[in-house]
Design a protein around this motif. Structure first.
Motif, mmCIF file in Angstrom:
data_model
loop_
_atom_site.group_PDB
_atom_site.id
_atom_site.type_symbol
_atom_site.label_atom_id
_atom_site.label_comp_id
_atom_site.label_asym_id
_atom_site.label_seq_id
_atom_site.Cartn_x
_atom_site.Cartn_y
_atom_site.Cartn_z
ATOM 1 N N MET A 69 0.835 -1.174 0.000
ATOM 2 C CA MET A 69 0.000 0.000 0.000
ATOM 3 C C MET A 69 0.883 1.242 0.000
ATOM 4 O O MET A 69 1.988 1.240 0.521
ATOM 5 C CB MET A 69 -0.947 -0.090 1.207
ATOM 6 N N THR A 70 0.381 2.303 -0.638
ATOM 7 C CA THR A 70 1.094 3.571 -0.694
ATOM 8 C C THR A 70 0.267 4.635 0.015
ATOM 9 O O THR A 70 -0.901 4.830 -0.306
ATOM 10 C CB THR A 70 1.356 4.010 -2.146
ATOM 11 N N VAL A 71 0.876 5.310 0.981
ATOM 12 C CA VAL A 71 0.210 6.341 1.767
ATOM 13 C C VAL A 71 0.837 7.686 1.419
ATOM 14 O O VAL A 71 2.067 7.810 1.351
ATOM 15 C CB VAL A 71 0.360 6.065 3.277
ATOM 16 N N GLY A 72 0.013 8.686 1.206
ATOM 17 C CA GLY A 72 0.520 10.024 0.964
ATOM 18 C C GLY A 72 0.605 10.826 2.245
ATOM 19 O O GLY A 72 -0.215 10.661 3.151
ATOM 20 N N PHE A 73 1.612 11.662 2.352
ATOM 21 C CA PHE A 73 1.744 12.582 3.485
ATOM 22 C C PHE A 73 2.007 13.970 2.919
ATOM 23 O O PHE A 73 3.030 14.210 2.269
ATOM 24 C CB PHE A 73 2.868 12.152 4.418
ATOM 25 N N ILE A 74 1.067 14.887 3.139
ATOM 26 C CA ILE A 74 1.219 16.270 2.701
ATOM 27 C C ILE A 74 1.600 17.103 3.907
ATOM 28 O O ILE A 74 0.817 17.251 4.852
ATOM 29 C CB ILE A 74 -0.079 16.801 2.057
ATOM 30 N N GLY A 75 2.815 17.637 3.903
ATOM 31 C CA GLY A 75 3.319 18.412 5.026
ATOM 32 C C GLY A 75 2.951 19.873 4.893
ATOM 33 O O GLY A 75 3.171 20.488 3.850
ATOM 34 N N GLY A 76 2.361 20.432 5.969
ATOM 35 C CA GLY A 76 1.996 21.841 5.968
ATOM 36 C C GLY A 76 3.105 22.715 6.503
ATOM 37 O O GLY A 76 4.284 22.318 6.542
ATOM 38 N N SER A 77 2.748 23.912 6.943
ATOM 39 C CA SER A 77 3.733 24.876 7.440
ATOM 40 C C SER A 77 4.582 24.259 8.544
ATOM 41 O O SER A 77 4.063 23.700 9.503
ATOM 42 C CB SER A 77 3.023 26.120 7.989
ATOM 43 N N GLY B 214 -0.255 5.999 -7.081
ATOM 44 C CA GLY B 214 -0.912 4.863 -6.438
ATOM 45 C C GLY B 214 -1.361 5.101 -5.015
ATOM 46 O O GLY B 214 -1.709 4.149 -4.305
ATOM 47 N N VAL B 215 -1.378 6.362 -4.575
ATOM 48 C CA VAL B 215 -1.806 6.667 -3.207
ATOM 49 C C VAL B 215 -3.314 6.469 -3.077
ATOM 50 O O VAL B 215 -4.086 6.932 -3.923
ATOM 51 C CB VAL B 215 -1.425 8.114 -2.834
ATOM 52 N N GLU B 216 -3.727 5.791 -2.016
ATOM 53 C CA GLU B 216 -5.141 5.612 -1.726
ATOM 54 C C GLU B 216 -5.567 6.363 -0.468
ATOM 55 O O GLU B 216 -6.744 6.666 -0.303
ATOM 56 C CB GLU B 216 -5.474 4.127 -1.538
ATOM 57 N N ARG B 217 -4.619 6.625 0.430
ATOM 58 C CA ARG B 217 -4.931 7.326 1.674
ATOM 59 C C ARG B 217 -3.922 8.441 1.891
ATOM 60 O O ARG B 217 -2.715 8.234 1.729
ATOM 61 C CB ARG B 217 -4.906 6.346 2.850
ATOM 62 N N ILE B 218 -4.438 9.615 2.264
ATOM 63 C CA ILE B 218 -3.577 10.778 2.495
ATOM 64 C C ILE B 218 -3.700 11.228 3.945
ATOM 65 O O ILE B 218 -4.801 11.438 4.457
ATOM 66 C CB ILE B 218 -3.962 11.962 1.580
ATOM 67 N N LEU B 219 -2.554 11.373 4.595
ATOM 68 C CA LEU B 219 -2.453 12.034 5.887
ATOM 69 C C LEU B 219 -1.844 13.408 5.629
ATOM 70 O O LEU B 219 -0.861 13.523 4.890
ATOM 71 C CB LEU B 219 -1.565 11.236 6.837
ATOM 72 N N ALA B 220 -2.430 14.432 6.213
ATOM 73 C CA ALA B 220 -1.943 15.787 5.986
ATOM 74 C C ALA B 220 -1.695 16.473 7.317
ATOM 75 O O ALA B 220 -2.112 15.993 8.376
ATOM 76 C CB ALA B 220 -2.960 16.588 5.173
ATOM 77 N N SER B 221 -0.996 17.593 7.271
ATOM 78 C CA SER B 221 -0.838 18.433 8.460
ATOM 79 C C SER B 221 -1.135 19.869 8.078
ATOM 80 O O SER B 221 -0.967 20.275 6.922
ATOM 81 C CB SER B 221 0.576 18.307 9.036
ATOM 82 N N ASN B 222 -1.634 20.611 9.052
ATOM 83 C CA ASN B 222 -1.943 22.029 8.858
ATOM 84 C C ASN B 222 -1.529 22.815 10.098
ATOM 85 O O ASN B 222 -1.559 22.286 11.202
ATOM 86 C CB ASN B 222 -3.450 22.261 8.653
ATOM 87 N N ALA B 223 -1.186 24.073 9.881
ATOM 88 C CA ALA B 223 -1.041 25.018 10.987
ATOM 89 C C ALA B 223 -2.336 25.821 11.051
ATOM 90 O O ALA B 223 -2.816 26.322 10.037
ATOM 91 C CB ALA B 223 0.149 25.940 10.746
ATOM 92 N N VAL B 224 -2.907 25.946 12.249
ATOM 93 C CA VAL B 224 -4.206 26.608 12.385
ATOM 94 C C VAL B 224 -4.221 27.544 13.577
ATOM 95 O O VAL B 224 -3.443 27.397 14.526
ATOM 96 C CB VAL B 224 -5.352 25.582 12.546
ATOM 97 N N GLY B 225 -5.156 28.500 13.515
ATOM 98 C CA GLY B 225 -5.441 29.337 14.657
ATOM 99 C C GLY B 225 -6.620 28.775 15.424
ATOM 100 O O GLY B 225 -7.521 28.161 14.843
ATOM 101 N N SER B 226 -6.627 28.973 16.727
ATOM 102 C CA SER B 226 -7.704 28.456 17.577
ATOM 103 C C SER B 226 -8.814 29.481 17.727
ATOM 104 O O SER B 226 -8.558 30.680 17.911
ATOM 105 C CB SER B 226 -7.160 28.098 18.958
#
Length: 287
Positions: free
Chosen positions: A1-9, A78-90
């Protein structure tokens, strides 16, 4: 399996991977933010495809990010699942900086972004009631709790603004009045496009500030960058644990999200358009 990781700030380098290579993927929607780093994650047998959302040196603003190219490139790999990260304000007193939030809802306040792969030669109407894969939300939240000492929050609404400016005070107070939880600039259209590509998608958002609603709070880039750096370790630990414990099979509806959504008869779609969208929707045009 191939997992995607999108890195944020704050996250511009891949996880510790073996046998890495860089993939330069050409897409009908232009170039992705960067070449995709692909490698094996430890001894898990899982292949990870890493993409820094803003580019390797954070040279792309939220409005001008090549969202469609990024998601299309991961789909082609071939990515089927993506994990991402974000910087956010509360938007909540009880979600201070350095809290990790795994949201399950989105409110779109963007204005200038292409939020679909379709519409030019083929029309698709896809439900997106739950913009984040609920199974991945659960898995990411459990991973954050098991892998880190950070305070974590499951669920909540991420209001996505256009940027690159932060909110005005009136806007920030309006978002709070709606009961929304965090504010950021990059969840849209990324989550929508991932669903159109029939990928599972969820994000771990690191809180960097209180936006501008809080008395004596005036969000600055320096504050955001400082807390993003503090959040980096916890986010990577969360993602690594999530990949290590990810079930082999998907237990959700994301993998056939486009079924029954194509409103244009297959015979009315010309060859050029068909070639462009075939990796996304081709299986539903062949029947």
């Amino acid at each position: 399996m191939t997992v995607g990781f999108i890195g944020g700030s704050g996250i511009y380098e891949a996880l510790p991977l073996n046998d890495t290579r860089e993939e330069t993927v050409e897409t009908p929607y232009g170039e992705p933010s960067a070449p995709v780093t692909v490698g094996e994650f430890g001894d898990t047998g899982v292949k990870v495809a890493f993409l820094p959302r803003h580019g390797p040196k954070h040279e792309k603003s939220p409005t001008h990010l090549p969202y469609r190219a990024n998601i299309y490139a991961l789909k082609e790999l071939g990515v089927e699942r993506i994990l991402a990260s974000n910087a956010v304000g509360s938007l909540r007193e009880d979600l201070p900086p350095q809290t990790l939030v795994v949201p399950d809802g989105i409110f779109d306040r963007t204005k200038h972004r292409q939020s679909t792969f379709f519409g030019d030669g083929v029309v698709v109407h896809m439900p997106i009631t739950e913009p984040y894969c609920p199974h991945m939300v659960e898995h990411l939240h459990e991973s954050a709790g098991e892998a880190t000492d950070a305070e974590t929050e499951k669920g909540g609404t991420y209001v996505c603004i256009e940027g690159p400016q932060y909110s005005t005070r009136a806007e920030s107070e309006f978002y709070r009045a709606q009961g929304w939880d965090v504010v950021g600039m990059t969840a849209v259209p990324e989550a929508k496009l991932a669903r159109e590509a029939e990928m599972c998608y969820a994000t771990v958002a690191g809180v960097t500030d209180y936006d501008v609603w809080k008395e004596d709070s005036e969000v600055t880039l320096a504050e955001v960058l400082e807390n993003a750096a503090e959040n980096e370790t916890a986010i990577k630990e969360t993602v690594e644990h999530a990949i290590r414990t990810l079930p082999d099979e998907r237990d959700c509806d994301c993998g056939h999200a486009l079924e029954g959504t194509v409103n244009t008869p297959a015979e009315a779609i010309d060859a050029e358009v068909r070639e462009r969208v075939d990796p996304l929707v081709g299986q539903y045009l062949d029947g």
